[in-house]
Design an enzyme around this catalytic site. Structure first.
Site, PDB file in Angstrom:
ATOM      1  N   ARG A 123     -12.117  -4.218  -7.485  1.00 52.74           N
ATOM      2  CA  ARG A 123     -11.917  -5.032  -6.281  1.00 52.74           C
ATOM      3  C   ARG A 123     -13.263  -5.377  -5.645  1.00 52.74           C
ATOM      4  O   ARG A 123     -14.138  -4.509  -5.511  1.00 52.74           O
ATOM      5  CB  ARG A 123     -11.084  -4.292  -5.234  1.00 52.74           C
ATOM      6  CG  ARG A 123      -9.674  -3.959  -5.651  1.00 52.74           C
ATOM      7  CD  ARG A 123      -8.844  -3.561  -4.437  1.00 52.74           C
ATOM      8  NE  ARG A 123      -9.531  -2.596  -3.570  1.00 52.74           N
ATOM      9  CZ  ARG A 123      -9.110  -2.265  -2.350  1.00 52.74           C
ATOM     10  NH1 ARG A 123      -8.024  -2.812  -1.851  1.00 52.74           N
ATOM     11  NH2 ARG A 123      -9.767  -1.367  -1.629  1.00 52.74           N
TER      12      ARG A 123
ATOM     13  N   PHE B 256       0.856  -1.184   0.000  1.00 57.25           N
ATOM     14  CA  PHE B 256       0.000   0.000   0.000  1.00 57.25           C
ATOM     15  C   PHE B 256       0.893   1.235   0.000  1.00 57.25           C
ATOM     16  O   PHE B 256       1.843   1.321   0.784  1.00 57.25           O
ATOM     17  CB  PHE B 256      -0.917  -0.001   1.224  1.00 57.25           C
ATOM     18  CG  PHE B 256      -2.007   1.010   1.131  1.00 57.25           C
ATOM     19  CD1 PHE B 256      -3.083   0.816   0.278  1.00 57.25           C
ATOM     20  CD2 PHE B 256      -1.960   2.177   1.862  1.00 57.25           C
ATOM     21  CE1 PHE B 256      -4.093   1.756   0.168  1.00 57.25           C
ATOM     22  CE2 PHE B 256      -2.964   3.132   1.767  1.00 57.25           C
ATOM     23  CZ  PHE B 256      -4.033   2.918   0.915  1.00 57.25           C
TER      24      PHE B 256
ATOM     25  N   ASP C   4       2.211  -5.857   7.727  1.00 58.39           N
ATOM     26  CA  ASP C   4       1.028  -5.008   7.660  1.00 58.39           C
ATOM     27  C   ASP C   4      -0.180  -5.927   7.476  1.00 58.39           C
ATOM     28  O   ASP C   4      -0.303  -6.612   6.464  1.00 58.39           O
ATOM     29  CB  ASP C   4       1.149  -4.026   6.487  1.00 58.39           C
ATOM     30  CG  ASP C   4      -0.032  -3.063   6.388  1.00 58.39           C
ATOM     31  OD1 ASP C   4      -1.130  -3.418   6.868  1.00 58.39           O
ATOM     32  OD2 ASP C   4       0.125  -1.972   5.821  1.00 58.39           O
TER      33      ASP C   4
ATOM     34  N   TYR D 279     -10.587  -0.669  10.649  1.00 59.52           N
ATOM     35  CA  TYR D 279     -11.789  -0.203   9.946  1.00 59.52           C
ATOM     36  C   TYR D 279     -12.135  -1.013   8.710  1.00 59.52           C
ATOM     37  O   TYR D 279     -13.128  -0.714   8.037  1.00 59.52           O
ATOM     38  CB  TYR D 279     -11.695   1.282   9.591  1.00 59.52           C
ATOM     39  CG  TYR D 279     -10.472   1.720   8.820  1.00 59.52           C
ATOM     40  CD1 TYR D 279     -10.346   1.478   7.468  1.00 59.52           C
ATOM     41  CD2 TYR D 279      -9.451   2.410   9.461  1.00 59.52           C
ATOM     42  CE1 TYR D 279      -9.230   1.895   6.762  1.00 59.52           C
ATOM     43  CE2 TYR D 279      -8.333   2.844   8.773  1.00 59.52           C
ATOM     44  CZ  TYR D 279      -8.227   2.583   7.426  1.00 59.52           C
ATOM     45  OH  TYR D 279      -7.113   2.999   6.740  1.00 59.52           O
ATOM     46  N   LYS D 280     -11.394  -2.060   8.407  1.00 62.43           N
ATOM     47  CA  LYS D 280     -11.737  -2.908   7.261  1.00 62.43           C
ATOM     48  C   LYS D 280     -12.514  -4.127   7.759  1.00 62.43           C
ATOM     49  O   LYS D 280     -13.679  -4.024   8.116  1.00 62.43           O
ATOM     50  CB  LYS D 280     -10.474  -3.276   6.492  1.00 62.43           C
ATOM     51  CG  LYS D 280      -9.792  -2.082   5.810  1.00 62.43           C
ATOM     52  CD  LYS D 280      -8.594  -2.516   5.003  1.00 62.43           C
ATOM     53  CE  LYS D 280      -8.009  -1.394   4.169  1.00 62.43           C
ATOM     54  NZ  LYS D 280      -7.433  -0.285   4.964  1.00 62.43           N
TER      55      LYS D 280
END
Length: 427
Positions: free
Chosen positions: A386, A137, A212, A237-238
């Protein structure tokens, strides 16, 4: 489909049957989603948890409004980072006293990488290279580049391809490498990396590793302690459904916790913060990874998502995730075969996270058309659509309906409308 409990769905009725038999189906009631929406973007922002608004209101009205500053003690505010950290540790295989929830993923990476490089400088000063994936990322890469520049001691960041990581770094793990920072699941392609094998290869090369976990925590089984990892970071938050911008977490192995030097030495990481000493003395263990005063409302709401994740069997979550993605891949390849759609997510279960990514030259416009129908995925450059598969609130009929909508959008070139080519600030 690979599970012995289910045969491959032949039509939507089969998908309905699988949904009725799903052992995780009751968890959908833990979330609040619009009735006319299929949400396939939980790998970017999880769904709202039931009770989130009420919990935020409780903090604002009762704990803040009535308890006022007393709530740092009476409502447990001061201990929230460690309290939530224990809940995260149970999800990522971290062990007791290993994790705190605090700050952002990027800030936690800065702290962890800075500490790791300082440890390496003491033990192996000739090591000045930081390796990370080319497809990590971007924020991770930016933070590492900024840290190397600030250290100004000959450090450099080198980017490696996923194939090099999967092969165990045969060409890049030299005696100059100090630190490797890896994303457990590639955010674009959904590729999953073997944590234990990769960590072992890094350690054999004399380097340290930071993982990560943003795209894997809450979606699959993780065993940080068992893998021998050094440090890890991630967001809530995912797949952990903590809310937009909810605080991140940092994990450090027991062996390294008290060797960690905090580069952002704020008062919450002090051994005795309320002595108000002018000299910094780091706390023992995981508390030293804290920096400044915490965002209590965000922490309180994030706890709801963590509680849900701690109630489920992560092995069952992983099994359903693979079943959903198997179905998605099968339908894309059988029903969209007349279109220039390419699968970029690995087929092998051992190398697949909890998403399916496909490419199409008009990927952005196609996703825009899909979202207009209430089927929400997202788009990443270049050309990647995605689809995050969150087993706690997605079903097999959702996958079927999504691919059918894609087929209609492609067959009838619905994506070609001018409105679907206008980009907002966030894609």
């Amino acid at each position: 489909m690979t599970s012995p409990e289910h045969s491959a769905p032949r039509d939507r009725t089969d998908c309905e049957r699988l949904d009725a038999e799903d052992p995780l189906r009751e968890f959908k009631d833990e979330f609040i989603l619009p009735s006319d929406t299929i949400y396939l973007d939980g790998n970017s922002l999880g769904a709202r948890t039931k009770g989130a608004a009420e919990r935020a209101q409780e903090v604002i009205t009762d704990e803040w409004g009535t308890g006022l500053i007393r709530s740092w003690n009476t409502a447990g505010w001061f201990d929230l980072p460690a309290t939530l950290g224990e809940k995260v540790a149970g999800i990522i295989g971290g062990g007791t006293g290993s994790t705190v929830v605090t700050d952002t993923t990027s800030i936690n990476l800065f702290k962890a990488a800075s500490a790791a490089l300082k440890m390496q400088a003491a033990d192996a000063p000739e090591r000045r290279v930081i390796l990370t994936q080319r497809e990590n990322f971007p924020s991770d890469i930016y933070m590492l580049q900024g840290l190397a520049e600030q250290l100004d001691a000959g450090y450099e960041v080198r980017l490696v391809d996923d194939a090099e990581v999967t092969a165990g770094f045969p060409n890049t793990m030299t005696d100059t490498v100090a630190l490797v920072v890896l994303t457990h699941v590639n955010y674009r392609t959904g590729r999953l990396f073997d944590m234990a094998t990769t960590t072992s290869a890094i350690h054999d090369g004399g380097a340290m590793v930071i993982w990560d976990l943003c795209h894997s925590a809450g979606a699959l089984e993780i065993d940080l302690a068992g893998s021998g990892a050094d440090m890890a970071i991630g967001c809530t938050y995912k797949f952990l459904n903590g809310g937009p911008g909810s605080p991140a977490f940092i994990w450090v192995s027991e062996a390294l916790q008290n060797r960690f030097t905090q580069p952002l030495s704020g008062w919450w990481g002090h051994a005795r913060p309320f002595e108000m000493s002018p000299d910094y003395a780091p706390a023992e263990g995981i508390r030293r990874y804290l920096t400044g005063t915490q965002g209590v409302i965000s922490l309180a709401v994030a706890e709801l998502g963590l509680d849900i994740a701690n109630k489920v069997d992560m092995a069952a979550v992983r099994q359903k995730s693979l079943q959903l993605s198997d179905l998605f891949i099968e339908l894309v390849e059988s029903r969209l075969a007349d279109h220039p759609v390419e699968l970029v997510t690995p087929r092998e279960h051992d190398h697949r996270g909890s998403q399916v990514s496909i490419t199409h030259p008009e990927g952005f416009a196609i996703m825009s058309a899909l979202i207009e129908r209430g089927i929400i995925g997202d788009y990443r450059e270049p050309e990647v659509l995605r689809f995050g598969l969150t087993p706690l609130y997605l079903g097999f009929t959702d996958v079927w309906d999504t691919v059918e909508a894609l087929r209609d959008i492609l067959d009838n070139r619905i994506w070609d409308a001018p409105a679907h080519k206008v980009r907002g600030a966030v894609t």
